[in-house]
Design an enzyme around this catalytic site. Sequence first.
Site, short mmCIF file in Angstrom:
data_model
loop_
_atom_site.label_atom_id
_atom_site.label_comp_id
_atom_site.label_asym_id
_atom_site.label_seq_id
_atom_site.Cartn_x
_atom_site.Cartn_y
_atom_site.Cartn_z
N SER A 101 0.83 -1.20 0.00
CA SER A 101 0.00 0.00 0.00
C SER A 101 0.87 1.25 0.00
CB SER A 101 -0.96 -0.07 1.19
OG SER A 101 -2.08 0.74 1.00
N HIS B 43 -7.42 -6.17 -0.12
CA HIS B 43 -6.28 -5.26 -0.21
C HIS B 43 -4.97 -6.03 -0.13
CE1 HIS B 43 -4.13 -1.59 -0.13
NE2 HIS B 43 -3.90 -1.56 1.17
N ASP C 142 -9.23 -4.83 -5.44
CA ASP C 142 -8.69 -4.07 -4.30
C ASP C 142 -9.45 -2.75 -4.17
OD1 ASP C 142 -7.18 -2.57 -2.45
OD2 ASP C 142 -5.31 -3.51 -3.09
#
Length: 533
Positions: A249, A502, A474
């Site tokens: 991320s 995610h 996602d």
Amino acid sequence: MTARGLLGWSTVSAPSRRPAVLVALLSVVLVVLSACSSSDSPDDAATSSSAAPTTPTEPSVAPVEWTDCTADIAPIIAGRPGADRPLTFGCGQIEVPLSYDDPTGPTLSLFAVRAVSGTQADRIGSLVVNPGGPGLSATDAAVQSALTLPDAVLARFDVVGVDPRGVGLSQPVTCIDDATKDELTAAEPRPTTADQLDAAFGLADDVAAGCVDEYGEGLGAFSTVDSARDLDVVRQAVGDEQLTYLGYSYGTTLGSTYAELFPDEVRALVLDGAVDPDASRQDAAEAQAQGFEAAFDAFAANCTSLVSGCPVGADPRTAVNDLLTQAETAPIPSSREGETRQATPGLVLAAVRSALYNPAAWPQLAQSLAAAQQGDSAGVLTLADTFTGRADDGTYTNTIDANITVSCADTDEDYSQSDVRTLVADWGTRYPLFGADAALSLYTCTPWDAPRTPLPDRDAEGAAPILVIGTQGDPVTPLPGAVDMAEDLTSGVLLTWQGSGHTAYPKSQCVTDAVNAYLVDLAAPTADLTCPA
């Protein structure tokens, strides 16, 4: 303004409760820090430059002196999957310049954890991990990774996590009190009236003013550019000639910035759940709103397909809308012992968002919403607290403080109240659950009166192959962001996982095999690769 609206959360990794490992390490920190020289706080010294130089200054780097902290961590991880692995843990401190314009000046102390497997043989070096955020603890991520990463990786690498400057145990930035965080998380996430919007803007103004009052110009020291320079100090401190890195991320933003500044020092970078390097803040916020709407629809379809029936009814979207309306006029009490909070719309939506990060949490979400329909918000509050980092005693980690601080240090984009009001109305219609919240996030940095260091363009020319991973479903960092990052990086290779949730590694055998081969043998896919769900 809600925590989601205030922060945006578009770069936050999988949420977690207050890291138990972090708490255990607090006692270790005191021992380690007492053996080392003290360092200055950002508000007591010069801040970083407001522009990112193309040739970073390299300070003198001392090797990490690791202190065995296995005995502190072992009781905390006992009983978890992977805790039976033969692991030892070391804790240490790495000194980095407060400002790289003054590499011999005041310093910051970064706290580090190293996990080593007893099965290790033919050691390659250190695998440095970052879980994202910005604001999530990389030391906790190192411990979790030691429990969950494939044996093939643990057999060849130490796993190292270093809390970035201002995060976790690395002289954390703390400028928002717990009561304000409660107010942020409970506030109306879908404002429709002028008064509600005024209240949201006012709360954002208060948060910014409080942080500026606390740190002043020092807030500029917490940019991703500076953390990327720190990452090269980490590389040298652990004794690696080149960096091997696994970032999730926001960790992909940090990793790609490192590659831009230090392309020759890249051995292998895995950037999983890539944040779009080309998107404006408005584009990113809208993509996140779209992503979460799609993820909710996937949850709803899954729930209504159950043979036993969906606990929240045949139309989960209508059920959640009804619950939000109910919570606005009559917040929902909790049966949890000692709990004084009641679930407001902000907390209900935080619970929904929390579960959408990971399909494994969908059954918990369905049961929690069904209980809330019957007047008990205990499950909703648990999910919401998982998302916001609130502990049972009402205290928070500094994730919210660090998330805002880093996010605002990284951008020179500001959006006026007029701009945001227009977008709240527009997105609230087009993305009915998450649009207004996403639009509100754009105002966060407007009142942020502190130095800014915008992220550089990133092509990392000259770097070794870099593996970029995107997940088709996602909701947090939608797949087009990974496509853009892989295209922007001169040596970028894209791996697409056709799954949901995610990030991707190590959630499927296809993804795991590809990443393992890349990390261990530097065998990057020769072309973009797609892995089935």
